[in-house]
Design an enzyme around this catalytic site. Structure first.
Site, mmCIF file in Angstrom:
data_model
loop_
_atom_site.group_PDB
_atom_site.id
_atom_site.type_symbol
_atom_site.label_atom_id
_atom_site.label_comp_id
_atom_site.label_asym_id
_atom_site.label_seq_id
_atom_site.Cartn_x
_atom_site.Cartn_y
_atom_site.Cartn_z
ATOM 1 N N GLU A 104 0.868 -1.174 0.000
ATOM 2 C CA GLU A 104 0.000 0.000 0.000
ATOM 3 C C GLU A 104 0.902 1.221 0.000
ATOM 4 O O GLU A 104 1.736 1.389 0.896
ATOM 5 C CB GLU A 104 -0.920 0.023 1.224
ATOM 6 C CG GLU A 104 -1.862 1.230 1.207
ATOM 7 C CD GLU A 104 -2.659 1.391 2.486
ATOM 8 O OE1 GLU A 104 -3.682 2.109 2.445
ATOM 9 O OE2 GLU A 104 -2.261 0.831 3.527
ATOM 10 N N ASP A 145 9.420 7.416 0.690
ATOM 11 C CA ASP A 145 8.621 8.181 -0.272
ATOM 12 C C ASP A 145 8.147 7.277 -1.404
ATOM 13 O O ASP A 145 8.957 6.614 -2.058
ATOM 14 C CB ASP A 145 9.482 9.322 -0.827
ATOM 15 C CG ASP A 145 8.681 10.327 -1.643
ATOM 16 O OD1 ASP A 145 7.561 10.003 -2.080
ATOM 17 O OD2 ASP A 145 9.189 11.445 -1.843
ATOM 18 N N ASP A 183 -3.680 12.016 -1.708
ATOM 19 C CA ASP A 183 -3.849 13.464 -1.838
ATOM 20 C C ASP A 183 -4.266 13.772 -3.276
ATOM 21 O O ASP A 183 -3.576 13.385 -4.221
ATOM 22 C CB ASP A 183 -2.526 14.162 -1.515
ATOM 23 C CG ASP A 183 -2.692 15.667 -1.330
ATOM 24 O OD1 ASP A 183 -3.540 16.269 -2.031
ATOM 25 O OD2 ASP A 183 -1.962 16.237 -0.500
ATOM 26 N N LYS A 188 -4.901 21.252 -8.005
ATOM 27 C CA LYS A 188 -4.412 22.252 -8.951
ATOM 28 C C LYS A 188 -3.674 21.589 -10.111
ATOM 29 O O LYS A 188 -2.878 20.671 -9.910
ATOM 30 C CB LYS A 188 -3.494 23.247 -8.250
ATOM 31 C CG LYS A 188 -4.195 24.107 -7.217
ATOM 32 C CD LYS A 188 -3.257 25.118 -6.590
ATOM 33 C CE LYS A 188 -3.980 25.978 -5.565
ATOM 34 N NZ LYS A 188 -3.075 26.968 -4.938
ATOM 35 N N ASP A 232 -12.458 9.290 -2.349
ATOM 36 C CA ASP A 232 -13.747 9.978 -2.228
ATOM 37 C C ASP A 232 -13.805 11.171 -3.173
ATOM 38 O O ASP A 232 -14.844 11.825 -3.275
ATOM 39 C CB ASP A 232 -13.939 10.477 -0.797
ATOM 40 C CG ASP A 232 -12.936 11.574 -0.447
ATOM 41 O OD1 ASP A 232 -11.716 11.331 -0.605
ATOM 42 O OD2 ASP A 232 -13.358 12.670 -0.056
ATOM 43 N N THR A 284 -10.251 2.356 5.260
ATOM 44 C CA THR A 284 -9.189 3.148 5.872
ATOM 45 C C THR A 284 -9.834 4.097 6.886
ATOM 46 O O THR A 284 -11.057 4.222 6.955
ATOM 47 C CB THR A 284 -8.433 3.980 4.827
ATOM 48 O OG1 THR A 284 -9.271 5.073 4.408
ATOM 49 C CG2 THR A 284 -8.047 3.141 3.613
ATOM 50 N N GLU A 285 -8.993 4.790 7.650
ATOM 51 C CA GLU A 285 -9.524 5.783 8.585
ATOM 52 C C GLU A 285 -10.315 6.862 7.849
ATOM 53 O O GLU A 285 -11.400 7.268 8.280
ATOM 54 C CB GLU A 285 -8.375 6.422 9.377
ATOM 55 C CG GLU A 285 -7.661 5.494 10.344
ATOM 56 C CD GLU A 285 -6.476 4.758 9.719
ATOM 57 O OE1 GLU A 285 -5.717 4.134 10.474
ATOM 58 O OE2 GLU A 285 -6.312 4.807 8.483
ATOM 59 N N TYR A 286 -9.761 7.339 6.738
ATOM 60 C CA TYR A 286 -10.433 8.370 5.966
ATOM 61 C C TYR A 286 -11.757 7.852 5.383
ATOM 62 O O TYR A 286 -12.766 8.563 5.373
ATOM 63 C CB TYR A 286 -9.536 8.856 4.830
ATOM 64 C CG TYR A 286 -8.469 9.833 5.252
ATOM 65 C CD1 TYR A 286 -8.812 11.066 5.806
ATOM 66 C CD2 TYR A 286 -7.128 9.539 5.085
ATOM 67 C CE1 TYR A 286 -7.832 11.971 6.197
ATOM 68 C CE2 TYR A 286 -6.139 10.437 5.471
ATOM 69 C CZ TYR A 286 -6.498 11.658 6.019
ATOM 70 O OH TYR A 286 -5.522 12.551 6.403
ATOM 71 N N GLU A 287 -11.731 6.631 4.897
ATOM 72 C CA GLU A 287 -12.932 6.066 4.283
ATOM 73 C C GLU A 287 -14.073 5.999 5.280
ATOM 74 O O GLU A 287 -15.222 6.311 4.946
ATOM 75 C CB GLU A 287 -12.621 4.684 3.721
ATOM 76 C CG GLU A 287 -13.771 4.028 2.994
ATOM 77 C CD GLU A 287 -13.367 2.708 2.351
ATOM 78 O OE1 GLU A 287 -14.249 2.061 1.754
ATOM 79 O OE2 GLU A 287 -12.178 2.327 2.443
#
Length: 213
Positions: free
Chosen positions: A44, A96, A118, A122, A154, A191-194
C-alpha cells in the site's frame, strides 16, 4: 491534515527494525526474507496510520503486505499496532512512494493499493498525483507488467483523472465502482479516511486495473 509531532517516533522505529527496516533499499529483490513465509507480496503506497494494511494482513494470512508511508508521525501508529499485536505477514516501510524502484525489484510486487491519496487538485500539481504516468510506470515496473492496481478515493475529480490517466497509459480497467458502499462488492476493508467520509454520506469510488508487459 497536519499531524501532531511525535518526537519519540524515530526512537521507536530504531528499536523495532524487525517490523520497519532502517535500510529498505538494501532489501530490493529480497523482501521475502522479511516474512515468515514466501507468499505473494502486496504493498500500500501512502498507508497513513496503517489501519487498512494491518486489517488486510489479518484477513489474508496467505499474502505478505508492506505498508509504505513517508510521514513518520503517521506510520508510528501502524508500528505501535504491529508491536502490540505482531502479524508475521506485515512489514512497514518509512519512505517516499515516488521512489518505488529504489526499494523493489522488477516483478517483486504483485499488487499495489492506493487509498485516499492526496488529490492535488491544482493542474500545476498534477505530477504529484499517485496516478500520474510517472507513478504508473513505477507500478508497472515493480509488478513486472502482470500485477494489479487497486485504487479508492472519495474525490470525484481525482477518480476521473485516474481513469483517464490509466487509459492513456495503456492499462486495462478491469472493474470500476462509482459508489462502492452501495454496491455488491464483498470484503471491503476501510481506511480511517474512508470510515470518516462514508459516515458523512460521501460517495466512495474504486477501480482495479492491470498493466501489460
Amino acid at each position: 491534515m497536519r499531524l501532531r509531532n511525535k518526537p519519540w517516533a524515530e526512537v521507536t522505529f530504531a528499536q523495532n527494525q524487525q517490523y520497519a527496516p532502517q535500510d529498505p533499499a538494501a532489501l530490493k529483490g529480497h523482501w521475502q526474507s522479511r516474512f515468515e513465509k514466501e507468499q505473494p507480496l502486496h504493498i500500500e503506497v501512502g498507508s497513513g496510520k496503517g489501519r487498512f494494511v494491518y486489517e488486510m494482513a489479518q484477513a489474508h494470512p496467505e499474502i505478505n503486505y508492506i505498508g509504505m508511508e513517508m510521514q513518520t508521525n503517521a506510520l508510528i501508529t501502524a508500528l505501535d499496532r504491529q508491536v502490540a499485536q505482531p502479524l508475521p505477514n506485515l512489514q512497514l516501510l518509512l519512505a517516499d512512494g515516488a521512489n518505488l524502484t529504489e526499494y523493489f525489484a522488477t516483478g517483486e510486487i504483485s499488487r499495489v493499493y492506493l487509498n485516499f491519496s492526496d488529490p492535488w487538485p491544482k493542474k500545476k500539481h498534477a505530477k504529484r498525483r499517485l496516478t500520474y504516468h510517472t507513478f504508473l510506470k513505477q507500478y508497472q515496473e515493480i509488478m513486472g507488467g502482470t500485477g494489479e492496481l487497486h485504487f479508492k478515493t472519495d474525490n470525484q475529480g481525482l477518480f476521473e483523472y485516474s481513469l483517464a490517466s490509466l487509459s492513456q497509459y495503456g492499462a486495462t480497467l478491469e472493474q470500476v465502482w462509482l459508489d462502492l458502499h452501495h454496491s455488491d462488492f464483498a470484503g471491503n476493508i476501510m481506511t480511517e479516511y474512508e470510515e470518516k467520509f462514508s459516515a458523512r454520506g460521501d460517495r466512495i469510488y474504486r477501480l482495479e486495473a492491470t498493466f501489460h508487459s
